[in-house]
Design a protein around this motif. Structure first.
Motif, PDB file in Angstrom:
ATOM      1  N   LEU A  85      33.231   4.299  23.745  1.00 29.16           N
ATOM      2  CA  LEU A  85      33.694   5.338  24.664  1.00 29.16           C
ATOM      3  C   LEU A  85      33.339   6.723  24.126  1.00 29.16           C
ATOM      4  CD1 LEU A  85      37.198   3.936  25.682  1.00 29.16           C
ATOM      5  CD2 LEU A  85      35.033   3.729  26.913  1.00 29.16           C
ATOM      6  N   GLU A  86      33.446   6.897  22.817  1.00 29.94           N
ATOM      7  CA  GLU A  86      33.063   8.171  22.200  1.00 29.94           C
ATOM      8  C   GLU A  86      31.567   8.424  22.364  1.00 29.94           C
ATOM      9  OE1 GLU A  86      34.554   7.736  18.223  1.00 29.94           O
ATOM     10  OE2 GLU A  86      36.631   8.116  18.845  1.00 29.94           O
ATOM     11  N   LYS A  87      30.757   7.379  22.239  1.00 30.78           N
ATOM     12  CA  LYS A  87      29.310   7.530  22.438  1.00 30.78           C
ATOM     13  C   LYS A  87      28.996   7.875  23.887  1.00 30.78           C
ATOM     14  CE  LYS A  87      27.752   4.691  18.624  1.00 30.78           C
ATOM     15  NZ  LYS A  87      26.969   3.535  18.176  1.00 30.78           N
ATOM     16  N   CYS A  88      29.725   7.275  24.819  1.00 31.60           N
ATOM     17  CA  CYS A  88      29.518   7.592  26.239  1.00 31.60           C
ATOM     18  C   CYS A  88      29.665   9.088  26.471  1.00 31.60           C
ATOM     19  CB  CYS A  88      30.525   6.852  27.108  1.00 31.60           C
ATOM     20  SG  CYS A  88      30.297   5.084  27.223  1.00 31.60           S
ATOM     21  N   SER A  89      30.686   9.648  25.908  1.00 32.34           N
ATOM     22  CA  SER A  89      30.941  11.075  26.054  1.00 32.34           C
ATOM     23  C   SER A  89      29.821  11.890  25.414  1.00 32.34           C
ATOM     24  CB  SER A  89      32.291  11.417  25.432  1.00 32.34           C
ATOM     25  OG  SER A  89      32.599  12.756  25.634  1.00 32.34           O
TER      26      SER A  89
ATOM     27  N   LEU B 207      21.601   5.980  31.062  1.00 31.09           N
ATOM     28  CA  LEU B 207      22.823   6.066  30.277  1.00 31.09           C
ATOM     29  C   LEU B 207      23.669   4.806  30.460  1.00 31.09           C
ATOM     30  CD1 LEU B 207      24.893   8.746  29.082  1.00 31.09           C
ATOM     31  CD2 LEU B 207      26.121   7.396  30.751  1.00 31.09           C
ATOM     32  N   VAL B 208      23.749   4.310  31.669  1.00 27.59           N
ATOM     33  CA  VAL B 208      24.526   3.099  31.942  1.00 27.59           C
ATOM     34  C   VAL B 208      23.906   1.917  31.203  1.00 27.59           C
ATOM     35  CG1 VAL B 208      25.379   1.554  33.743  1.00 27.59           C
ATOM     36  CG2 VAL B 208      25.256   4.016  34.168  1.00 27.59           C
ATOM     37  N   LEU B 209      22.587   1.821  31.237  1.00 27.49           N
ATOM     38  CA  LEU B 209      21.902   0.738  30.522  1.00 27.49           C
ATOM     39  C   LEU B 209      22.023   0.905  29.010  1.00 27.49           C
ATOM     40  CD1 LEU B 209      18.729   0.505  32.755  1.00 27.49           C
ATOM     41  CD2 LEU B 209      20.688  -1.063  32.711  1.00 27.49           C
ATOM     42  N   LYS B 210      22.030   2.140  28.557  1.00 27.96           N
ATOM     43  CA  LYS B 210      22.205   2.411  27.124  1.00 27.96           C
ATOM     44  C   LYS B 210      23.591   1.949  26.661  1.00 27.96           C
ATOM     45  CE  LYS B 210      21.469   6.316  23.992  1.00 27.96           C
ATOM     46  NZ  LYS B 210      21.098   7.730  23.927  1.00 27.96           N
TER      47      LYS B 210
ATOM     48  N   GLU C   3      24.518  -0.944  24.002  1.00 28.75           N
ATOM     49  CA  GLU C   3      25.408  -0.647  22.868  1.00 28.75           C
ATOM     50  C   GLU C   3      26.551  -1.653  22.810  1.00 28.75           C
ATOM     51  OE1 GLU C   3      26.393   1.347  19.412  1.00 28.75           O
ATOM     52  OE2 GLU C   3      24.607   1.603  20.649  1.00 28.75           O
ATOM     53  N   LEU C   4      27.090  -1.993  23.959  1.00 31.78           N
ATOM     54  CA  LEU C   4      28.142  -3.009  24.008  1.00 31.78           C
ATOM     55  C   LEU C   4      27.604  -4.350  23.509  1.00 31.78           C
ATOM     56  CD1 LEU C   4      29.721  -2.013  27.421  1.00 31.78           C
ATOM     57  CD2 LEU C   4      31.005  -2.231  25.275  1.00 31.78           C
TER      58      LEU C   4
END
Length: 176
Positions: A9-13, A89-92, A96-97
């Motif tokens: 979640l931190e990476k998403c931000s 970004l969604v695919l990234k 990552e998940l």
């Protein structure tokens, strides 16, 4: 409850998501009318690999949601034209998940892919970026209005273009 997702979640931000939220998969609302809106009203219907009738429908999505316990919602900036960093970004995040041992993570897009500047290559069957194709949430019957309300976020019909740009876009990643 979602401590295991905190680093992601931190990476998403950091990667540009406006906001994120993790909800139980049971809070994703499905409705048949959503796919009908794709069929009767969207210019991409039948023309893109990530749009109906080439995608699974609400029945498949209902079964799929039963296989997952959580859904990661991503609030993203919307752009006038396709930008690889947007759907990228969604695919990234999905990747990552996966690399973080969430091997069943599966991203769902918002609207059509938009990678090809002209027409989708559906007719030839040779997508230049097949690794980037994910079914749109709308094609699978996701009612974003109700889903976002269930998540504690609001969403309403935009009747005028906001003065600060285009309205946000939303995507989701199924996580277990």
């Amino acid at each position: 409850m979602h401590e295991d997702l905190k680093p992601i979640l931190e990476k998403c931000s950091a990667w540009g998501a406006l906001d994120t939220k993790v909800i139980p998969s049971s809070q994703v609302a499905l409705a048949t009318w959503v796919r009908l809106k794709c069929q009767y009203g969207c210019p991409n219907y039948g023309l893109r690999l990530d749009c109906p009738p080439h995608t699974p429908g609400p029945d498949t999505m209902a079964r799929l949601l039963q296989e997952y316990s959580r859904v990661l919602l991503l609030k993203l900036r919307r752009y006038e034209y396709y930008r690889p960093e947007w759907s990228g970004l969604v695919l990234k995040v999905e990747r990552e998940l996966f690399l973080s041992q969430f091997h069943r993570a599966f991203a769902l897009g918002a609207g059509a892919c938009g990678y090809c500047e002209t027409e989708c290559v559906r007719q030839t069957g040779r997508c230049p970026k097949p690794q980037n194709i994910r079914p749109s949430t709308e094609s699978m019957g996701v009612d974003w209005f109700q889903t976002l309300r269930n998540a504690g976020w609001g969403l309403s019909v935009v009747t005028e273009r906001p003065t600060d740009g285009l309205p946000a876009s939303y995507s989701m990643i199924l996580v277990d």
